[in-house]
Write an enzyme that holds these catalytic residues in place. Structure first.
Site, PDB file in Angstrom:
ATOM      1  N   GLY A  89      17.090 -20.584  -3.614  1.00  0.00           N
ATOM      2  CA  GLY A  89      17.481 -21.412  -2.354  1.00  0.00           C
ATOM      3  C   GLY A  89      18.839 -22.009  -2.830  1.00  0.00           C
ATOM      4  O   GLY A  89      19.525 -22.012  -4.011  1.00  0.00           O
ATOM      5  N   GLY A  90      19.096 -23.046  -1.784  1.00  0.00           N
ATOM      6  CA  GLY A  90      20.449 -23.798  -2.239  1.00  0.00           C
ATOM      7  C   GLY A  90      20.271 -24.884  -3.024  1.00  0.00           C
ATOM      8  O   GLY A  90      21.127 -25.810  -3.090  1.00  0.00           O
ATOM      9  N   GLN A 148      -5.960  -1.074  -3.863  1.00  0.00           N
ATOM     10  CA  GLN A 148      -5.761  -2.541  -3.582  1.00  0.00           C
ATOM     11  C   GLN A 148      -5.217  -2.796  -2.072  1.00  0.00           C
ATOM     12  O   GLN A 148      -5.511  -3.675  -1.370  1.00  0.00           O
ATOM     13  CB  GLN A 148      -4.685  -2.876  -4.571  1.00  0.00           C
ATOM     14  CG  GLN A 148      -4.594  -4.729  -4.360  1.00  0.00           C
ATOM     15  CD  GLN A 148      -3.874  -5.236  -5.551  1.00  0.00           C
ATOM     16  OE1 GLN A 148      -3.316  -6.232  -5.201  1.00  0.00           O
ATOM     17  NE2 GLN A 148      -3.401  -4.353  -6.678  1.00  0.00           N
ATOM     18  N   GLU A 154       1.618  -0.210  -6.864  1.00  0.00           N
ATOM     19  CA  GLU A 154       2.200  -1.238  -6.798  1.00  0.00           C
ATOM     20  C   GLU A 154       3.686  -1.300  -7.532  1.00  0.00           C
ATOM     21  O   GLU A 154       4.662  -1.698  -6.822  1.00  0.00           O
ATOM     22  CB  GLU A 154       1.368  -2.310  -7.689  1.00  0.00           C
ATOM     23  CG  GLU A 154       2.016  -3.701  -7.980  1.00  0.00           C
ATOM     24  CD  GLU A 154       2.105  -4.546  -6.769  1.00  0.00           C
ATOM     25  OE1 GLU A 154       1.313  -4.563  -5.780  1.00  0.00           O
ATOM     26  OE2 GLU A 154       3.179  -5.066  -6.537  1.00  0.00           O
ATOM     27  N   LYS A 175       3.342   9.566  -3.338  1.00  0.00           N
ATOM     28  CA  LYS A 175       2.308   8.724  -3.587  1.00  0.00           C
ATOM     29  C   LYS A 175       3.020   7.599  -4.429  1.00  0.00           C
ATOM     30  O   LYS A 175       3.836   7.410  -5.200  1.00  0.00           O
ATOM     31  CB  LYS A 175       1.472   9.492  -4.491  1.00  0.00           C
ATOM     32  CG  LYS A 175       0.370  10.320  -3.974  1.00  0.00           C
ATOM     33  CD  LYS A 175      -0.711  10.851  -5.081  1.00  0.00           C
ATOM     34  CE  LYS A 175      -1.682  11.779  -4.305  1.00  0.00           C
ATOM     35  NZ  LYS A 175      -2.809  12.373  -5.073  1.00  0.00           N
ATOM     36  N   ASP A 218       1.162  -4.059  -2.971  1.00  0.00           N
ATOM     37  CA  ASP A 218      -0.089  -3.990  -2.781  1.00  0.00           C
ATOM     38  C   ASP A 218      -0.543  -4.875  -1.755  1.00  0.00           C
ATOM     39  O   ASP A 218      -0.850  -4.619  -0.474  1.00  0.00           O
ATOM     40  CB  ASP A 218      -1.021  -3.439  -3.904  1.00  0.00           C
ATOM     41  CG  ASP A 218      -1.079  -2.265  -4.546  1.00  0.00           C
ATOM     42  OD1 ASP A 218      -0.462  -1.403  -3.954  1.00  0.00           O
ATOM     43  OD2 ASP A 218      -1.542  -1.944  -5.503  1.00  0.00           O
TER      44      ASP A 218
HETATM   45  N1  COA Z   1     -14.702  12.536   1.845  1.00  0.00           N
HETATM   46  C1  COA Z   1     -14.151  13.533   1.529  1.00  0.00           C
HETATM   47  N2  COA Z   1     -13.028  13.499   1.011  1.00  0.00           N
HETATM   48  C2  COA Z   1     -12.314  12.166   1.061  1.00  0.00           C
HETATM   49  C3  COA Z   1     -13.096  10.900   1.156  1.00  0.00           C
HETATM   50  C4  COA Z   1     -14.460  11.078   1.652  1.00  0.00           C
HETATM   51  N3  COA Z   1     -15.073   9.917   2.187  1.00  0.00           N
HETATM   52  N4  COA Z   1     -12.236   9.987   1.025  1.00  0.00           N
HETATM   53  C5  COA Z   1     -11.091  10.567   0.605  1.00  0.00           C
HETATM   54  N5  COA Z   1     -10.955  11.778   0.396  1.00  0.00           N
HETATM   55  C6  COA Z   1     -10.174  12.515   0.140  1.00  0.00           C
HETATM   56  C7  COA Z   1      -8.770  12.681   0.854  1.00  0.00           C
HETATM   57  O1  COA Z   1      -8.940  13.149   2.040  1.00  0.00           O
HETATM   58  C8  COA Z   1      -7.792  13.374  -0.128  1.00  0.00           C
HETATM   59  O2  COA Z   1      -8.030  14.691  -0.067  1.00  0.00           O
HETATM   60  P1  COA Z   1      -6.864  15.553  -0.169  1.00  0.00           P
HETATM   61  O3  COA Z   1      -5.774  15.284  -1.038  1.00  0.00           O
HETATM   62  O4  COA Z   1      -7.357  17.151  -0.633  1.00  0.00           O
HETATM   63  O5  COA Z   1      -6.533  15.796   1.397  1.00  0.00           O
HETATM   64  C9  COA Z   1      -8.459  12.939  -1.487  1.00  0.00           C
HETATM   65  O6  COA Z   1      -9.531  12.306  -1.436  1.00  0.00           O
HETATM   66  C10 COA Z   1      -7.422  11.838  -2.402  1.00  0.00           C
HETATM   67  O7  COA Z   1      -6.765  10.993  -1.542  1.00  0.00           O
HETATM   68  P2  COA Z   1      -5.455  10.382  -2.107  1.00  0.00           P
HETATM   69  O8  COA Z   1      -5.013   9.437  -1.204  1.00  0.00           O
HETATM   70  O9  COA Z   1      -4.442  11.394  -2.284  1.00  0.00           O
HETATM   71  O10 COA Z   1      -5.897   9.764  -3.451  1.00  0.00           O
HETATM   72  P3  COA Z   1      -5.430   9.504  -5.043  1.00  0.00           P
HETATM   73  O11 COA Z   1      -6.377   8.849  -5.722  1.00  0.00           O
HETATM   74  O12 COA Z   1      -4.848  11.064  -5.392  1.00  0.00           O
HETATM   75  O13 COA Z   1      -3.911   8.693  -4.678  1.00  0.00           O
HETATM   76  C11 COA Z   1      -2.626   6.756  -3.928  1.00  0.00           C
HETATM   77  C12 COA Z   1      -4.156   7.474  -4.640  1.00  0.00           C
HETATM   78  C13 COA Z   1      -2.766   5.203  -4.028  1.00  0.00           C
HETATM   79  C14 COA Z   1      -1.476   7.075  -4.884  1.00  0.00           C
HETATM   80  C15 COA Z   1      -2.506   7.307  -2.886  1.00  0.00           C
HETATM   81  O14 COA Z   1      -3.725   7.334  -1.759  1.00  0.00           O
HETATM   82  C16 COA Z   1      -1.324   6.775  -1.923  1.00  0.00           C
HETATM   83  O15 COA Z   1      -0.089   6.810  -2.231  1.00  0.00           O
HETATM   84  N6  COA Z   1      -1.707   5.780  -0.717  1.00  0.00           N
HETATM   85  C17 COA Z   1      -0.514   5.342  -0.008  1.00  0.00           C
HETATM   86  C18 COA Z   1       0.079   4.189  -0.701  1.00  0.00           C
HETATM   87  C19 COA Z   1      -0.844   3.169  -1.343  1.00  0.00           C
HETATM   88  O16 COA Z   1      -1.728   2.501  -0.478  1.00  0.00           O
HETATM   89  N7  COA Z   1      -0.790   2.855  -2.522  1.00  0.00           N
HETATM   90  C20 COA Z   1      -1.250   1.557  -3.007  1.00  0.00           C
HETATM   91  C21 COA Z   1      -2.307   1.942  -3.542  1.00  0.00           C
HETATM   92  S1  COA Z   1      -3.161   0.363  -3.911  1.00  0.00           S
END
Ligand code: COA
Length: 414
Positions: free
Chosen positions: A246-247, A16, A138, A135, A167
């Site tokens: 607020g106030g 998001q 929201e 990680k 988010d």
């Molecule tokens: N091709 C190949 N690999 C890809 C890819 C693509 N097109 N797009 C993503 N990936 C891989 C990434 O490189 C990563 O690999 P690695 O962990 O082996 O290095 C993997 O996909 C997963 O990415 P990740 O961001 O860890 O996803 P997740 O589903 O495990 O975590 C979140 C999701 C949101 C918790 C995390 O991305 C995060 O904390 N983001 C930052 C904060 C944030 O924006 N949070 C709010 C989300 S609304």
């Protein structure tokens, strides 16, 4: 011509926060190319599915006006495509977990090598510090950013809010950072790195609560209901229910029909300037001259009494009648509107804030259009792309031949 026409965004966002940002940039006219994993795509495509086989509303409502390119960026050929994309684009936006982009081989140094004009914008849960590797979703951000500890009632647990301030709120902050960096690049000729941590974004939106934290040192917060209830303050900003931040004291009050309708309520603000009119409306003429009620300071210890009397009046009216009576008198009130009521509100349809979109897999659905209106850059909301819908188109733009595209497809790179 749209405001951001000519700006090309490499959209490496998912879920998001990041998609909120790139959707806004697309609405303002940028060419947003969303890079997704082949066969999988943004995880939200298949989350909270309501129409089997179709992209979910979660995905469609956050990814309008974008193009979708599928690409496995962990393969050598995929990395080659990504390099060309970085050279072609103005901004790279991402919200992967901390370190994911470095592991992929595209940290800030590498991106700068490939394109010194590139702006690289990231959402992370936390900025540098003890939690930078976490990680975050929201509600974690709402809790870590000060929103949960200050939301809810004094005698209840901390509460998260339905507004996605962690988010979508951080996505908004990031979008501002990006257009600012684009403006700066006009003068400096260089790109720069942007970080929007979700904790910081939530804390920014909770600014008034940090204000109150510091005011505690000077004594109790008199505009909080607990002051009039003689409940002592602790050492941190407390939860304040529906008190106004607020106030000008305000509360949510019952309206006619509240027994059956969970949203038959109004917000009512006792703005000092209209106190006399409030007394007239609710029939408390004696309060106009009573020294216990005439001044805002005198009323502060008596807010429960004040709002109980106003509620006796609002309970005799619907929330819309309260609005009709109070608005002409400049008394600030607001009905508690349900999502159903908002979805059906004609004026929001007319301004393009609620938009009906047609989608090939799921048919018609409603979305929230662009909430910011630019007079010379109006927004046309276009449906979200299907997974990989623009892969060929984008690869052709990058100079790949049909044979090269076919071979990448066969190898599962795209
Ligand atoms: N091709 C190949 N690999 C890809 C890819 C693509 N097109 N797009 C993503 N990936 C891989 C990434 O490189 C990563 O690999 P690695 O962990 O082996 O290095 C993997 O996909 C997963 O990415 P990740 O961001 O860890 O996803 P997740 O589903 O495990 O975590 C979140 C999701 C949101 C918790 C995390 O991305 C995060 O904390 N983001 C930052 C904060 C944030 O924006 N949070 C709010 C989300 S609304």
């Amino acid at each position: 011509m749209k405001a951001l026409e000519g700006v090309r965004i490499l959209d490496f966002t998912h879920v998001q926060s990041g998609p909120t940002c790139t959707q806004l940039l697309a609405w303002f006219g940028a060419d947003v190319i969303k890079v997704e994993r082949p066969g999988v795509g943004d995880a939200t495509r298949k989350q909270l599915v309501d129409v089997p086989g179709a992209d979910s509303l979660y995905f469609t409502m956050l990814n309008h006006n974008k193009r979708s390119l599928t690409l496995n960026t962990k393969t050598p050929e995929g990395k080659g495509v990504l390099e060309r994309l970085i050279r072609e684009c103005d901004v790279l936006v991402e919200n992967f977990a901390p370190g994911a982009l470095d592991r992929m081989g595209f940290g800030w140094e590498r991106v700068q090598e490939l394109n010194p004009c590139m702006i690289m914008a990231s959402v992370k849960g936390f900025g540098p510090g003890p939690y930078e590797d976490c990680k975050v979703y929201e509600n974690v951000a709402q809790c870590a950013g000060g929103s949960a500890s200050t939301t809810g009632f004094l005698d209840g647990p901390p509460l998260v809010t339905g507004a996605q301030i962690g988010d979508s709120g951080t996505g908004l902050h990031l979008a501002l950072g990006i257009v600012t960096a684009l403006y700066h690049r006009e003068k400096s000729g260089r790109g720069q790195r942007i970080l929007a941590p979700m904790q910081d974004g939530v804390l920014n939106l909770c600014r008034v609560k940090l204000r109150d934290q510091q005011r505690l040192a000077a004594g109790p917060l008199k505009e909080y209901s607990q002051y009039g209830e003689n409940i002592p303050f602790g050492d941190a900003t407390p939860r304040s229910g529906n008190d106004s931040g607020g106030g000008q004291p305000g509360r949510i009050l019952k309206c006619k029909g509240w027994e059956e309708d969970p949203n038959a309520y109004t917000y009512f603000i006792t703005q000092a300037a209209v106190w006399q009119k409030i007394c007239d409306v609710i029939g408390k003429l004696e309060w106009k001259e009573d020294p216990d009620f005439t001044t805002p300071d005198a009323r502060l210890p008596r807010l429960n009494e004040v709002f109980d009397a106003i509620e006796q009046w609002t309970m005799t009216k619907t929330k819309f009648e309260v609005m009709e009576i109070c608005n002409p008198l400049d008394i600030p009130v607001g009905p508690i509107l349900s999502m159903k009521e908002l979805a059906e509100e004609p004026s929001l349809r007319e301004t393009g804030t609620i938009v009906e979109v047609d989608h090939p897999e799921r048919g018609k659905y409603l979305t929230v259009g662009c909430p910011v209106k630019l007079s010379d850059s109006p927004v046309d909301v276009a449906r979200s792309p299907l997974l990989g819908e623009h892969t060929e188109e984008v690869l052709a733009l990058l100079g790949y031949s049909e044979a090269e595209v076919a071979s990448m497809r066969e190898a599962g790179v795209i």
